[in-house]
Design an enzyme around this catalytic site. Structure first.
Site, PDB file in Angstrom:
ATOM      1  N   PRO A  88      20.560 -24.830 -52.403  1.00 16.28           N
ATOM      2  CA  PRO A  88      20.631 -23.747 -53.387  1.00 16.28           C
ATOM      3  C   PRO A  88      21.399 -24.178 -54.635  1.00 16.28           C
ATOM      4  O   PRO A  88      21.308 -23.526 -55.670  1.00 16.28           O
ATOM      5  CB  PRO A  88      21.348 -22.622 -52.630  1.00 16.28           C
ATOM      6  CG  PRO A  88      22.003 -23.258 -51.461  1.00 16.28           C
ATOM      7  CD  PRO A  88      21.241 -24.496 -51.147  1.00 16.28           C
ATOM      8  N   GLU A 115      26.824 -26.099 -44.457  1.00 18.98           N
ATOM      9  CA  GLU A 115      27.262 -26.034 -45.864  1.00 18.98           C
ATOM     10  C   GLU A 115      26.737 -27.199 -46.691  1.00 18.98           C
ATOM     11  O   GLU A 115      27.179 -27.427 -47.805  1.00 18.98           O
ATOM     12  CB  GLU A 115      28.788 -25.987 -45.935  1.00 18.98           C
ATOM     13  CG  GLU A 115      29.399 -24.766 -45.269  1.00 18.98           C
ATOM     14  CD  GLU A 115      28.880 -23.450 -45.837  1.00 18.98           C
ATOM     15  OE1 GLU A 115      28.984 -23.253 -47.050  1.00 18.98           O
ATOM     16  OE2 GLU A 115      28.350 -22.643 -45.056  1.00 18.98           O
ATOM     17  N   ARG A 158      -1.431 -29.357 -52.522  1.00 21.44           N
ATOM     18  CA  ARG A 158      -2.650 -28.723 -53.041  1.00 21.44           C
ATOM     19  C   ARG A 158      -3.072 -29.291 -54.395  1.00 21.44           C
ATOM     20  O   ARG A 158      -4.193 -29.109 -54.828  1.00 21.44           O
ATOM     21  CB  ARG A 158      -2.516 -27.197 -53.090  1.00 21.44           C
ATOM     22  CG  ARG A 158      -1.516 -26.674 -54.074  1.00 21.44           C
ATOM     23  CD  ARG A 158      -1.390 -25.169 -53.990  1.00 21.44           C
ATOM     24  NE  ARG A 158      -2.513 -24.445 -54.588  1.00 21.44           N
ATOM     25  CZ  ARG A 158      -2.701 -24.266 -55.894  1.00 21.44           C
ATOM     26  NH1 ARG A 158      -1.836 -24.767 -56.751  1.00 21.44           N
ATOM     27  NH2 ARG A 158      -3.740 -23.601 -56.341  1.00 21.44           N
ATOM     28  N   ASP A 173      -4.351 -22.008 -62.192  1.00 18.70           N
ATOM     29  CA  ASP A 173      -3.180 -21.412 -61.557  1.00 18.70           C
ATOM     30  C   ASP A 173      -2.337 -20.605 -62.513  1.00 18.70           C
ATOM     31  O   ASP A 173      -2.254 -20.934 -63.690  1.00 18.70           O
ATOM     32  CB  ASP A 173      -2.221 -22.519 -61.069  1.00 18.70           C
ATOM     33  CG  ASP A 173      -2.680 -23.141 -59.793  1.00 18.70           C
ATOM     34  OD1 ASP A 173      -3.520 -22.545 -59.129  1.00 18.70           O
ATOM     35  OD2 ASP A 173      -2.177 -24.227 -59.473  1.00 18.70           O
TER      36      ASP A 173
HETATM   37  N1  ADE Z   1      18.700 -24.413 -48.803  1.00 17.04           N
HETATM   38  C1  ADE Z   1      19.317 -23.220 -48.733  1.00 17.04           C
HETATM   39  N2  ADE Z   1      18.919 -22.409 -49.714  1.00 17.04           N
HETATM   40  C2  ADE Z   1      18.004 -23.105 -50.454  1.00 17.04           C
HETATM   41  C3  ADE Z   1      17.237 -22.834 -51.612  1.00 17.04           C
HETATM   42  N3  ADE Z   1      17.302 -21.659 -52.245  1.00 17.04           N
HETATM   43  N4  ADE Z   1      16.431 -23.799 -52.081  1.00 17.04           N
HETATM   44  C4  ADE Z   1      16.364 -24.983 -51.473  1.00 17.04           C
HETATM   45  N5  ADE Z   1      17.053 -25.301 -50.380  1.00 17.04           N
HETATM   46  C5  ADE Z   1      17.881 -24.382 -49.867  1.00 17.04           C
END
Ligand code: ADE
Length: 243
Positions: A88, A115, A158, A173
């Protein structure tokens, strides 16, 4: 294209062998290899994580296990992959990322849990000249990288030549021209009292193209004004500017 995935939940990646992706693998367009990170542990508990330096909740994945796993998987093929670490805290994964990766010969996804992975694993790989992308699929937190890998692999595969029955599908797309796609209709002409827009049945190709473009602009303005604002002036024609 060769795709390697390293994870502590190999079963999580099973859907990659279904449907469109499964057919791409069967056709030899994609060579997929999923590896269990625990194969590179040496203790009886097969521990892959440890407490974070500096304290705090959660666990961090250990660098030794990841280092050995990456070395071994890298050595399975002479081609240098783009290494992808889903997190994230990464740069956003977009259609442009998918297009760029679709040109690679090999991708290696390193799925972290808890984490995250000790940062030295990424630093070490980069230090050895390997390209590493830390990417996020959206502004929300998943439990691990596996679901993100399912998303990213599908978006990339794809786009490979021969994977979609009709290559024009990828060209039309949402996002490929910077706009969201407008609505689509099929038979019957009227359903539950709702008629298909007249113009689509007119056979007037220029009018149909204009109508589709207008609906795409309208939808993008309503749902993703950020995309519309980011379009360069030259991407808009005179009729477009009404939006
Ligand atoms: N791992 C945890 N959350 C994530 C996200 N939003 N994008 C990619 N990998 C992740």
């Amino acid at each position: 294209m060769r795709i390697d995935v390293i994870t502590i939940f190999p079963g999580y990646l099973a859907p990659l062998r279904e449907a469109l992706l499964g057919r791409a693998i069967a056709a030899g367009l994609v060579d997929l290899d999923v590896h269990d990170l625990r194969d590179w542990t040496h203790d009886v508990h097969q521990a892959v994580d440890d407490a974070p330096y500096g304290g705090g909740p959660g666990m961090v994945m250990r660098p030794q296990v990841w280092g050995e796993a990456l070395d071994a998987v890298l050595a399975r093929d002479a081609r240098t992959p783009r290494i992808v670490v889903p997190t994230p805290a990464g740069r956003p994964f977009t259609q442009a990322t998918a297009q760029e990766w679709a040109g690679a010969e090999r991708l290696l996804f390193a799925c972290g849990r808890y984490e995250g992975i000790d940062q030295r694993v990424v630093d070490d790989a980069r230090g050895r000249g390997l390209p590493v992308d830390e990417v996020s699929i959206g502004d929300y937190v998943l439990v691990g990288g596996e679901a993100a890998v399912l998303v990213m692999v599908e978006a990339v595969v794809r786009l490979l030549p021969g994977v979609l029955g009709n290559p024009a599908s990828a060209e039309q797309d949402s996002f490929s021209d910077g706009l969201l796609e407008g609505p689509a209709y099929t038979r019957p002409e009227t359903w539950r009292g709702l008629a298909v827009p007249e113009v689509l049945r007119s056979g007037n190709h220029a009018a149909i193209a204009r109508w589709r473009r207008d609906r795409a602009l309208e939808r993008t303005a309503q749902r993703r004004p950020d995309l519309l604002a980011a379009l360069p002036e030259r991407a808009l024609d005179k009729a477009d500017r009404a939006f």
